[in-house]
Motif scaffolding. Structure first.
Motif, PDB file in Angstrom:
ATOM      1  N   VAL A   1       0.821  -1.221   0.000  1.00  0.00           N
ATOM      2  CA  VAL A   1       0.000   0.000   0.000  1.00  0.00           C
ATOM      3  C   VAL A   1       0.850   1.266   0.000  1.00  0.00           C
ATOM      4  O   VAL A   1       0.729   2.105  -0.902  1.00  0.00           O
ATOM      5  CB  VAL A   1      -0.995  -0.025   1.175  1.00  0.00           C
ATOM      6  CG1 VAL A   1      -1.777   1.284   1.234  1.00  0.00           C
ATOM      7  CG2 VAL A   1      -1.951  -1.202   1.043  1.00  0.00           C
TER       8      VAL A   1
ATOM      9  N   GLU B   1      -4.823   0.845  -7.676  1.00  0.00           N
ATOM     10  CA  GLU B   1      -5.590  -0.232  -7.068  1.00  0.00           C
ATOM     11  C   GLU B   1      -5.255  -1.568  -7.715  1.00  0.00           C
ATOM     12  O   GLU B   1      -5.147  -2.598  -7.043  1.00  0.00           O
ATOM     13  CB  GLU B   1      -7.082   0.052  -7.184  1.00  0.00           C
ATOM     14  CG  GLU B   1      -7.951  -0.973  -6.470  1.00  0.00           C
ATOM     15  CD  GLU B   1      -9.429  -0.607  -6.437  1.00  0.00           C
ATOM     16  OE1 GLU B   1     -10.246  -1.504  -6.175  1.00  0.00           O
ATOM     17  OE2 GLU B   1      -9.758   0.580  -6.683  1.00  0.00           O
TER      18      GLU B   1
ATOM     19  N   SER C   1      -6.687  -1.237  -0.842  1.00  0.00           N
ATOM     20  CA  SER C   1      -6.434  -0.703  -2.186  1.00  0.00           C
ATOM     21  C   SER C   1      -7.511   0.289  -2.613  1.00  0.00           C
ATOM     22  O   SER C   1      -7.254   1.188  -3.412  1.00  0.00           O
ATOM     23  CB  SER C   1      -6.350  -1.847  -3.199  1.00  0.00           C
ATOM     24  OG  SER C   1      -7.626  -2.439  -3.427  1.00  0.00           O
TER      25      SER C   1
ATOM     26  N   VAL D   1      -1.919  -2.853  -6.274  1.00  0.00           N
ATOM     27  CA  VAL D   1      -2.038  -3.441  -4.943  1.00  0.00           C
ATOM     28  C   VAL D   1      -2.717  -4.808  -5.022  1.00  0.00           C
ATOM     29  O   VAL D   1      -2.340  -5.755  -4.327  1.00  0.00           O
ATOM     30  CB  VAL D   1      -2.809  -2.510  -3.997  1.00  0.00           C
ATOM     31  CG1 VAL D   1      -3.041  -3.170  -2.644  1.00  0.00           C
ATOM     32  CG2 VAL D   1      -2.051  -1.202  -3.800  1.00  0.00           C
TER      33      VAL D   1
END
Length: 405
Positions: free
Chosen positions: A66, A95, A328, A98
C-alpha cells in the motif's frame, strides 16, 4: 487452537499497522511483542506470542504494497517493486497494482506451504554446501545483469559503489541508534535513499490522477509464471543465511524486467516476500537459524510445535488478502492530492524517521544512498544495480567468509 487464533488476530492487527505505515517493519512489531511477552504469557498462554509474531510477519508482507504503491516509499523487503507499482499509481492504476501484489502474496503463501515439507526434511544435510555456493550464484546474477544492461560500464560502477556503501553501512551499523526494537535499522536509510527519495525528489507536478480498477491485466500464464518464479526466489532467500527479500528482488530482476513486465515483477516480488516468511519458519526449526528479526524474536523463548507457527501464518494470509484488497480502495481518497506537496511531506517524514530511529549515522547513510540513487537515470541504467548494497556484502560473507553484519 484457541491460543493460535488469539495470536493470529493480534498479529494481523499489528501487521496491518506496520504494513500500512511507511518505514515501519514487521521486525519492529516483533520487538514490541517481545517486550510485552510476559503479559501475553500470563493472559493467553505460551503459544500466543509465537503465533502473534508469525502472523504479524505474514500480514506485513501483504499490506506493505500500500505505501509502496501510493506514496512511492520502499519497504526494505520489496524495494525495487516500488518502481513499477508507483508508476501504475500515477497512471490511475494503483488499485490494480495493490491487487496484483495481494495475489502474489496469496500465491507465495500457498506455494510456500507446499514447499515447506520439502525444505524442512530434505535440505538440512546439504546446508554446508549451499552456504558457500549461494555467493557464486549472486555473483553470476550480478554479472548477468551487468552484461545485459544498456551501459555495462556504468552498471558495474553503480553496482560496485552501492556495494561499497552497503558494506560500509553494515560494518559500522553499531554507530547507529537503536531506538525501535527489531534488527537492521540501517536498511531504512540505505534502501530509502537508493530507491525512495530519488523518485520522490523527481516527482511529477500536478495531482494524483483518478484511480480506476476494472481487472488485473495479466493472463493466467503470466500470473502462474511470475508466482512460481517469486516463490522459488523467496524460498531460497528464506532458507539461506544473511539474505533478505531485497536479495530476491535483485535475483528476480535478472529474469523479469520491472520496466517491461512491471505487473509480473510486482506479483513475483510479493510472492517471494510471503514465501520467504513461511520458509523462514522451516529454517528456524530444521537448522536452528533465525532468518529474520521475527524468527529471532520467536527463538528467544522455548519453541512451540512447528504447526503452531505454520497455522498462525496460514490464518493470517487468509485474513490479510481481503484486508489488502480493502486497503487498495483507499486510493480513491487520494484523487486530486497535489503530487509535489505529497512527495515533500513524505520526504520530510522519512528524514525525520531516519533521524529518530538511526541518528546522525543513519542520516549520513541516507545522504550517500540518495546521491547514488540519483545516478542511474542520468546514465540510462536501471536502478536495480543499486541492489549491490545488499548483494555485495552477502557475496563477501559467503565466498570469503568475512562477516559484515
Amino acid at each position: 487452537m484457541e491460543g493460535i487464533l488469539i495470536g493470529a488476530c493480534i498479529g494481523v492487527l499489528l501487521g496491518t499497522i506496520s504494513g500500512c505505515t511507511p518505514g515501519i517493519h514487521a521486525n519492529t512489531m516483533a520487538g514490541i511483542l517481545l517486550g510485552v511477552h510476559p503479559a501475553l504469557l500470563i493472559l493467553f498462554g505460551p503459544s500466543v506470542f509465537a503465533a502473534a509474531v508469525t502472523a504479524t510477519l505474514v500480514t506485513h508482507t501483504f499490506l506493505d504494497a500500500v505505501p509502496s504503491t501510493f506514496l512511492g516509499v520502499p519497504d526494505p523487503d520489496t524495494a525495487i517493486a516500488v518502481l513499477p507499482a508507483h508508476d501504475l499509481c500515477m497512471k490511475g492504476l494503483g488499485e490494480e497494482a495493490v491487487r496484483i501484489a495481494a495475489l502474489g502474496s496469496a500465491a507465495g503463501a500457498g506455494f510456500g506451504l507446499v514447499l515447506f515439507p520439502l525444505f524442512f526434511y530434505l535440505l538440512p544435510p546439504f546446508q554446508p554446501y549451499l552456504d558457500w555456493w549461494i555467493g557464486l550464484l549472486l555473483l553470476a546474477v550480478a554479472g548477468l545483469l551487468v552484461i545485459r544492461s544498456e551501459a555495462p560500464e556504468w552498471a558495474a560502477a553503480i553496482l560496485a559503489v552501492s556495494g561499497v556503501l552497503g558494506s560500509f553501512t553494515m560494518a559500522y551499523s553499531h554507530l547507529s541508534w537503536q531506538v525501535l526494537p527489531g534488527g537492521s535499522p540501517l536498511l531504512l536509510p540505505l534502501l530509502t535513499g537508493l530507491f525512495g527519495l530519488p523518485i520522490l525528489l523527481k516527482g511529477a507536478e500536478g495531482t494524483i490522477p483518478e484511480q480506476r480498477f476494472t481487472e488485473i491485466r495479466m493472463n493466467r500464464r503470466e500470473i502462474a509464471g511470475s508466482a512460481c518464479a517469486g516463490t522459488v526466489a523467496g524460498a531460497i532467500v528464506g532458507w539461506m543465511p544473511g539474505f533478505s527479500n531485497a536479495t530476491a528482488n535483485a535475483v528476480l530482476a535478472s529474469f523479469i524486467s520491472y520496466t517491461r513486465q512491471g505487473r509480473g515483477y510486482i506479483l513475483a516480488t510479493s510472492a517471494a516476500n510471503t514465501a520467504n516468511a513461511f520458509l523462514g519458519i522451516a529454517a528456524l526449526y530444521a537448522l536452528s537459524r533465525a532468518r529474520n528479526g521475527a524468527m529471532a524474536a520467536v527463538a528467544t523463548e522455548m519453541l512451540p510445535p512447528v504447526l503452531t507457527l505454520v497455522s498462525a501464518g496460514a490464518i493470517a494470509a487468509v485474513i490479510a488478502y481481503p484486508l489488502t484488497i480493502l486497503a487498495s480502495k483507499g486510493s480513491r481518497y487520494l484523487v486530486r492530492v497535489n503530487v509535489r506537496r505529497l512527495n515533500l511531506s513524505v520526504i520530510i517524514f522519512l528524514v525525520l524517521l531516519t533521524a529518530v530511529v538511526t541518528g546522525p549515522f543513519g542520516l549520513l547513510v541516507l545522504l550517500l544512498a540518495t546521491a547514488i540513487g540519483m545516478v542511474p537515470p542520468l546514465v540510462s541504467v536501471q536502478r536495480v544495480f543499486c541492489m549491490g548494497a545488499i548483494m555485495v556484502p552477502i557475496m563477501i560473507w559467503s565466498i570469503l567468509g568475512v562477516p559484515l553484519f
